[in-house]
Design an enzyme around this catalytic site. Sequence first.
Site, PDB file in Angstrom:
ATOM      1  N   ASN A 135      71.345  35.798  44.873  1.00  0.00           N
ATOM      2  CA  ASN A 135      70.965  34.603  44.113  1.00  0.00           C
ATOM      3  C   ASN A 135      69.534  34.637  43.603  1.00  0.00           C
ATOM      4  O   ASN A 135      69.239  34.060  42.559  1.00  0.00           O
ATOM      5  CB  ASN A 135      71.228  33.358  44.949  1.00  0.00           C
ATOM      6  CG  ASN A 135      72.720  33.166  45.133  1.00  0.00           C
ATOM      7  OD1 ASN A 135      73.430  32.872  44.181  1.00  0.00           O
ATOM      8  ND2 ASN A 135      73.217  33.406  46.335  1.00  0.00           N
ATOM      9  N   PRO A 169      65.396  44.333  49.265  1.00  0.00           N
ATOM     10  CA  PRO A 169      65.826  43.275  50.202  1.00  0.00           C
ATOM     11  C   PRO A 169      66.248  41.965  49.536  1.00  0.00           C
ATOM     12  O   PRO A 169      66.807  41.100  50.202  1.00  0.00           O
ATOM     13  CB  PRO A 169      64.583  43.028  51.068  1.00  0.00           C
ATOM     14  CG  PRO A 169      63.671  44.155  50.808  1.00  0.00           C
ATOM     15  CD  PRO A 169      63.984  44.675  49.454  1.00  0.00           C
ATOM     16  N   GLU A 170      65.975  41.773  48.274  1.00  0.00           N
ATOM     17  CA  GLU A 170      66.282  40.483  47.648  1.00  0.00           C
ATOM     18  C   GLU A 170      67.789  40.285  47.499  1.00  0.00           C
ATOM     19  O   GLU A 170      68.519  41.217  47.188  1.00  0.00           O
ATOM     20  CB  GLU A 170      65.614  40.369  46.278  1.00  0.00           C
ATOM     21  CG  GLU A 170      64.095  40.513  46.308  1.00  0.00           C
ATOM     22  CD  GLU A 170      63.390  39.422  47.103  1.00  0.00           C
ATOM     23  OE1 GLU A 170      64.044  38.450  47.523  1.00  0.00           O
ATOM     24  OE2 GLU A 170      62.170  39.550  47.319  1.00  0.00           O
ATOM     25  N   GLY A 171      68.220  39.055  47.691  1.00  0.00           N
ATOM     26  CA  GLY A 171      69.648  38.747  47.681  1.00  0.00           C
ATOM     27  C   GLY A 171      70.218  38.466  46.297  1.00  0.00           C
ATOM     28  O   GLY A 171      69.514  38.435  45.287  1.00  0.00           O
ATOM     29  N   HIS A 182      76.863  23.505  51.859  1.00  0.00           N
ATOM     30  CA  HIS A 182      76.421  24.889  52.032  1.00  0.00           C
ATOM     31  C   HIS A 182      75.501  24.967  53.238  1.00  0.00           C
ATOM     32  O   HIS A 182      74.417  24.390  53.257  1.00  0.00           O
ATOM     33  CB  HIS A 182      75.681  25.443  50.807  1.00  0.00           C
ATOM     34  CG  HIS A 182      75.125  26.819  51.062  1.00  0.00           C
ATOM     35  ND1 HIS A 182      73.818  27.172  50.816  1.00  0.00           N
ATOM     36  CD2 HIS A 182      75.724  27.924  51.586  1.00  0.00           C
ATOM     37  CE1 HIS A 182      73.637  28.442  51.174  1.00  0.00           C
ATOM     38  NE2 HIS A 182      74.764  28.917  51.638  1.00  0.00           N
ATOM     39  N   LEU A 183      75.965  25.701  54.230  1.00  0.00           N
ATOM     40  CA  LEU A 183      75.218  25.857  55.486  1.00  0.00           C
ATOM     41  C   LEU A 183      74.737  27.297  55.581  1.00  0.00           C
ATOM     42  O   LEU A 183      75.484  28.186  55.987  1.00  0.00           O
ATOM     43  CB  LEU A 183      76.138  25.569  56.661  1.00  0.00           C
ATOM     44  CG  LEU A 183      76.080  24.215  57.361  1.00  0.00           C
ATOM     45  CD1 LEU A 183      77.027  24.230  58.544  1.00  0.00           C
ATOM     46  CD2 LEU A 183      74.665  23.891  57.823  1.00  0.00           C
ATOM     47  N   ARG A 184      73.474  27.519  55.196  1.00  0.00           N
ATOM     48  CA  ARG A 184      72.922  28.880  55.282  1.00  0.00           C
ATOM     49  C   ARG A 184      72.461  29.097  56.712  1.00  0.00           C
ATOM     50  O   ARG A 184      71.714  28.277  57.269  1.00  0.00           O
ATOM     51  CB  ARG A 184      71.768  28.977  54.285  1.00  0.00           C
ATOM     52  CG  ARG A 184      71.126  30.315  54.170  1.00  0.00           C
ATOM     53  CD  ARG A 184      71.956  31.311  53.366  1.00  0.00           C
ATOM     54  NE  ARG A 184      71.095  32.401  52.918  1.00  0.00           N
ATOM     55  CZ  ARG A 184      70.709  33.388  53.720  1.00  0.00           C
ATOM     56  NH1 ARG A 184      71.130  33.441  54.971  1.00  0.00           N
ATOM     57  NH2 ARG A 184      69.885  34.317  53.257  1.00  0.00           N
TER      58      ARG A 184
END
Length: 442
Positions: free
Chosen positions: A70, A66-68, A305-307
Site C-alpha cells: 500500500n 521492505p516497503e509494503g 480493518h485490524l492491522r
Amino acid sequence: MPSQLSGGFPALSAAGAPQLHPGPLSLLSLSACLCIQLAALSLRDVPHRAPCCPQGEYLLYDVNPPEGFNLRRDVYVRIASLLKTLLKSENWVLVLPPWGRLYHWQSPDILQVRIPWSEFFDLPSLNRNIPVIEYEQFLAESGGPFIEQIYVLQGYAEGWKEGTWEEKIDERPCIDQLMYSKDKHEYYRGWFWGYEETRGLNVSCLSVQGSASIVAPILLKNTSAQSVMLDRAENLLHDHYGGKDYWNTRRSMVFAKHLRVVGDEFRKKYLQSTDEADRTHYKEDWTQMKVKMGTALGGPYLGVHLRRKDFIWGHREDVPSLQGAVKKIRSLLDVHKLEKVFVATDAVEEEIELLKKLLPEMVRFEPSWEELELYKDGGLAVIDQWICAHARYFIGTSVSTFSFRIHEEREILGFDPKTTYNRFCGEKEKNCEQPTHWKIVY
Ligand SMILES: Nc1nc2c(ncn2[C@@H]2O[C@H](COP(=O)(O)OP(=O)(O)OP(=O)(O)O)[C@@H](O)[C@H]2O)c(=O)[nH]1
Ligand SMILES: *[C@@H]1O[C@H](CO)[C@@H](O)[C@H](O)[C@H]1NC(C)=O
Ligand SMILES: *[C@@H]1O[C@H](CO)[C@@H](O)[C@H](O)[C@H]1NC(C)=O
C-alpha cells in the site's frame, strides 16, 4: 516498516541470460531504439530525434524492498505526477515495476515474484491517466533486458539544516552500499524485480530533497538515455498531496475486474450487499465516476480493518488489544443498528482463533488454497479492501496505509466522511486523534 526482510537477495546469476559478445558493437545492439535510429540514419537523412521508441522514452522505478503493497501504491501516485511533468516536454511512458518479494507476502508454497500489475489493477484505467506498460512489454519492445541509466535516489549525507527547507537534487557519491554489482562484461546486475537477465548500463546516485517533479529536468536535459530507472523512488515526495493530479491518479488505480467480481459475489452471498441496494454503482470508466459526497449508503455491515503483526510487535500505543477492538466493534454495531461485521486482518492464526471466540459472528474472506494461489496475497488484500470499502460504516487501524487506501476507495464511492475516517484507539492512548478527511478534487 518491518525491520527485517524475509529471505534477502537471491544469488545473482548470469546463467540463463543470453550470451553477450563484449566489444564496441554489442552496445549498439542493446537498444532496438538505437538500432532503428541508426538504421534510419544510414538510409536517408532524418532529423536527429527521429521517432524512436513506440511510445517514447521509458521511465522505470523501484521502491525500498521492505516497503509494503500500500505504500508502493502511494509511490506510484508520486511517480505519475513526475511522468505528467515529463509529458509536457517529451513523450515518456511509465514501465510498471512488477510486484514481488514483498515482506508481508508470506503465504508459503506460492511463488510471488514478477507479478504484473494487471493481476491487481485495471491497465486500461491506469492508461487513461498516464501511458503505462508492463515490464514484459518493455522487454519486448525496447530491444532487450537493458536499462540504460539507473539513478539511485538518496538523501543528503549532511542531512538538512533545520528551518531551511529547500528543494534540491545533485549527483553525489552513493551513501549506502550499492545494491548493484558489475558483472564481467561491466554491466550492472541487481534485483530488477526478479528478472535476472536484466542489466543496467550505468548506475549513479542522486541526492534529492523535494517532490517528484524535481527529477524532470535531469531526465529531460542531463541524460540522453532512452530508458531511465529511479531506484528508491520513495525518497521523492508528492508534488501536491490531495490535489487534482493526486486524485486523478488515485482514481485511475481501479482494482482489476476479476478481484472486484470476487468481492462483489462475497458481498452478495454473505453480507446481503449489492450495488443497487447500497447505492454504490461503479463506472468502469473512472473519468466518468463523480459521486456526490454522502450518496453512497453501503451494505448492511460494519467494515473493520485490524492491522496486527508488526503493528503490535512494536508495542504501539495507538493499536488496541483484541478485547479492546471487539468492545468497540460491539458498540458500533449497536449504534449503527448493524448485525454483521466484516473483518479484514493480517492477524496470526492464534489471534484469529481468539478473535473468533470473542466475536463469533464475524465474517471474513477466507480463501481456499486454490484461491490463494490464484489471487496471491496482493489480490486477497484487494478483495478485503474492496469489501471494507462497501460497508455502511468503516473503522480501520491508526496510520496503516492499508486503511488509508480504504478511506480513498470509500471517498471515490461517495460515502459520508463520518462513516469512513474512523480508527481504533489504543487502551492507553490519551489523545485518540481520528484520521484526516481528504476530499476528492475533480
Ligand atoms: N488480506 C489482508 N492482508 C492484509 C491486511 N492487513 C495487512 N495485510 C497484509 O499486510 C501487508 C502490510 O500492509 P501494508 O499496508 O501493505 O504495508 P505497508 O505499506 O508497510 O503499510 P502499513 O499497513 O502502514 O504497514 C499488506 O500489503 C497485506 O499483504 C488485511 O486486513 N487483509
Ligand atoms: C544537470 O545539468 C546541469 C547543467 O549542465 C548541471 O548544472 C547539474 O549539476 C546537472 N545535474 C545533475 C544532477 O547531474
Ligand atoms: C554514468 O552516468 C553518470 C551520470 O549521468 C555520468 O556522469 C557518467 O559519465 C556515466 N558513465 C558512463 C560510463 O556513461
